[in-house]
Design a protein around this motif. Structure first.
Motif, mmCIF file in Angstrom:
data_model
loop_
_atom_site.group_PDB
_atom_site.id
_atom_site.type_symbol
_atom_site.label_atom_id
_atom_site.label_comp_id
_atom_site.label_asym_id
_atom_site.label_seq_id
_atom_site.Cartn_x
_atom_site.Cartn_y
_atom_site.Cartn_z
ATOM 1 N N TYR A 1 9.220 3.669 16.127
ATOM 2 C CA TYR A 1 7.765 3.499 15.986
ATOM 3 C C TYR A 1 7.089 3.211 17.325
ATOM 4 N N ASP B 1 -3.498 6.239 12.504
ATOM 5 C CA ASP B 1 -4.381 5.053 12.642
ATOM 6 C C ASP B 1 -4.509 4.610 14.092
ATOM 7 N N TYR B 2 -3.383 4.540 14.791
ATOM 8 C CA TYR B 2 -3.458 4.098 16.192
ATOM 9 C C TYR B 2 -3.858 5.236 17.121
ATOM 10 N N THR C 1 2.057 -1.957 15.320
ATOM 11 C CA THR C 1 1.459 -1.185 14.236
ATOM 12 C C THR C 1 -0.061 -1.149 14.371
ATOM 13 N N GLY C 2 -0.671 -0.163 13.712
ATOM 14 C CA GLY C 2 -2.133 -0.039 13.718
ATOM 15 C C GLY C 2 -2.743 -0.837 12.588
ATOM 16 N N LEU C 3 -3.907 -0.416 12.118
ATOM 17 C CA LEU C 3 -4.660 -1.205 11.126
ATOM 18 C C LEU C 3 -4.555 -0.656 9.709
ATOM 19 N N LEU C 4 -3.780 0.423 9.549
ATOM 20 C CA LEU C 4 -3.734 1.095 8.240
ATOM 21 C C LEU C 4 -3.373 0.147 7.101
ATOM 22 N N ASP C 5 -2.253 -0.545 7.243
ATOM 23 C CA ASP C 5 -1.713 -1.326 6.126
ATOM 24 C C ASP C 5 -2.633 -2.496 5.786
ATOM 25 N N HIS D 1 9.792 -1.860 11.886
ATOM 26 C CA HIS D 1 8.849 -1.346 12.888
ATOM 27 C C HIS D 1 9.137 -1.859 14.292
ATOM 28 N N GLY E 1 4.485 5.891 5.254
ATOM 29 C CA GLY E 1 4.512 4.747 6.160
ATOM 30 C C GLY E 1 5.018 5.153 7.532
ATOM 31 N N GLY E 2 5.595 4.197 8.230
ATOM 32 C CA GLY E 2 5.989 4.427 9.612
ATOM 33 C C GLY E 2 7.143 5.396 9.760
ATOM 34 N N ASN F 1 0.263 5.125 1.470
ATOM 35 C CA ASN F 1 -0.649 5.997 2.198
ATOM 36 C C ASN F 1 -0.471 7.394 1.627
ATOM 37 N N ARG G 1 0.828 -1.202 0.000
ATOM 38 C CA ARG G 1 0.000 0.000 0.000
ATOM 39 C C ARG G 1 0.861 1.249 0.000
ATOM 40 N N GLY H 1 -2.103 11.009 5.970
ATOM 41 C CA GLY H 1 -2.711 10.499 7.208
ATOM 42 C C GLY H 1 -1.761 9.506 7.844
ATOM 43 N N GLU H 2 -0.596 10.025 8.270
ATOM 44 C CA GLU H 2 0.451 9.138 8.802
ATOM 45 C C GLU H 2 0.485 9.220 10.324
ATOM 46 N N HIS H 3 0.622 8.067 10.956
ATOM 47 C CA HIS H 3 0.630 7.953 12.423
ATOM 48 C C HIS H 3 -0.679 8.441 13.039
HETATM 49 C C1 GLA Z 1 3.163 1.770 9.617
HETATM 50 C C2 GLA Z 1 2.146 1.005 10.443
HETATM 51 C C3 GLA Z 1 0.757 1.603 10.275
HETATM 52 C C4 GLA Z 1 0.770 3.108 10.495
HETATM 53 C C5 GLA Z 1 1.907 3.755 9.709
HETATM 54 C C6 GLA Z 1 2.066 5.212 10.020
HETATM 55 O O1 GLA Z 1 2.925 1.603 8.254
HETATM 56 O O2 GLA Z 1 2.125 -0.342 10.056
HETATM 57 O O3 GLA Z 1 -0.140 0.956 11.151
HETATM 58 O O4 GLA Z 1 0.844 3.407 11.853
HETATM 59 O O5 GLA Z 1 3.139 3.125 9.959
HETATM 60 O O6 GLA Z 1 0.991 5.924 9.512
#
Ligand code: GLA
Length: 339
Positions: free
Chosen positions: A202, A18-19, A148-152, A197, A306-307, A11, A9, A14-16
């Motif tokens: 992170y 998601d969590y 990590t959050g759910l973004l990816d 990560h 990304g991260g 992005n 993916r 909208g970075e950091h």
């Molecule tokens: C990584 C994580 C995502 C998100 C991004 C930052 O890609 O896997 O969950 O937190 O960093 O936006």
């Protein structure tokens, strides 16, 4: 034998967030990981990472811990079984065309492709895609050790061909947003600094966000009152300011895309990068050099993607621009699927 594809993916913005219960605008790309799997009668999982020429072997009923790509495979098997999928032995092989550590989420592509192929081997129905994204995210959190959050995972599993998706992480609502670039190009350029990560900054940023929430007495940083957030001690105030301003930029980007205003989209990428660099401190010198290379070449906007702490830089290029060597076009592609 079953085969499944899981895209990486990008992005867009909208970075950091998601969590932090905020907003993001990713899209699934036309590159990713392809996994194949077939049943074995002996309860063993035998896995091959084709690009690395490496193997793994473990009992499906008791995967045990391992590092690197093996943690993803063992975690996916364990989480599928824990969710009630009757998965016994299987032979698995996978390979892809998203470089690991490039910030384009080869890991989410791997989790998505593996879980779809293994569900098919087990004869289990595909769960709801948001639930499957949560399962894949547990693999990262509990097996790989990256918070990590759910973004990816949502981008890989719920992406839409030709579109970006606006995700509201407070509700997990997903809204498609057309990505009509005309003759403009979205490209990535690898900074050469690999990001990991499970290490790096992170997890430290996540801890800072939790500390900011505790100090403010809220559940998610995106709920913060801007004035209260500004009164937090440094660096928490800056972390919160990034999250709040980034959420606003996501909706500004949705507006710019809907209006076909790609110059404004470029300015938003620059603003996002400045915020990630100065307020969130998620950049590194190699990423700064890469952003400068792209801006010097005339990019309308460029930012880390990304991260952070390494990985790729995303840039928006006006029609006809001569791009620096090494850039790769990133095109929105379809979501993860059984082939
Ligand atoms: C990584 C994580 C995502 C998100 C991004 C930052 O890609 O896997 O969950 O937190 O960093 O936006």
């Amino acid at each position: 034998m079953f085969r499944a594809f899981g895209p990486g993916r990008v992005n867009l913005i909208g970075e950091h967030t998601d969590y932090n219960g905020g907003l993001a605008l990713p899209f699934a790309i036309d590159r990713g990981v392809t996994a194949e799997a077939e049943a074995r009668g002996d309860g063993e999982i035998v896995a091959e990472a084709r690009d690395l020429g490496e193997h793994d072997r473990f009992a499906a009923a008791d995967p045990g811990r391992a590092d690197g790509w093996r943690a993803f495979v063992r975690g996916t098997v364990a989480e599928l079984r824990a969710s009630g999928v009757p998965l016994e032995g299987a032979r698995i092989a996978f390979g892809g065309d998203v470089p690991a550590g490039s910030g384009l989420s080869s890991s989410a592509g791997l989790e998505a492709a593996l879980s779809l192929a293994l569900l098919a081997v087990a004869g289990a129905p595909e769960p709801d895609r948001v639930e499957l994204a949560k399962l894949c995210s547990r693999v990262e959190n509990d097996w790989v050790g990256a918070e990590t959050g759910l973004l990816d995972q949502l981008a890989s599993l719920c992406g839409r061909d030709g579109e970006a998706i606006r995700i509201d992480f407070a509700t997990l609502g997903v809204t498609p947003v057309p990505l009509d670039l005309g003759d403009w190009r979205l490209v990535t350029l690898d900074s050469g600094a690999e990001h990991v990560h499970a290490a790096g900054g992170y997890n430290e940023r996540r801890a800072e966000c939790r500390a900011a929430c505790e100090a403010l007495g809220i559940e998610q940083l995106s709920e913060a009152d801007p004035d209260a957030a500004a009164a937090l001690p440094d660096p928490l105030a800056r972390r919160a300011r990034h999250v709040l301003s980034e959420n606003a930029r996501v909706d500004a980007m949705v507006g710019a895309l809907r209006a076909g205003d790609l110059e404004a989209a470029g300015r938003l990428l620059d603003a996002s990068h400045a915020s990630l660099r100065d307020d969130y401190e998620a950049s590194v010198p190699a990423v700064e050099d890469t952003v400068r290379t792209l801006k010097d070449a005339g990019a309308a906007g460029a930012r880390m993607v990304g991260g952070g702490f390494g990985g790729s830089v995303l840039a928006l290029l006006r029609p006809g621009l001569v791009a620096p060597a090494g850039v790769r076009d990133v095109l929105p592609g379809p979501p993860a699927a059984l082939l």
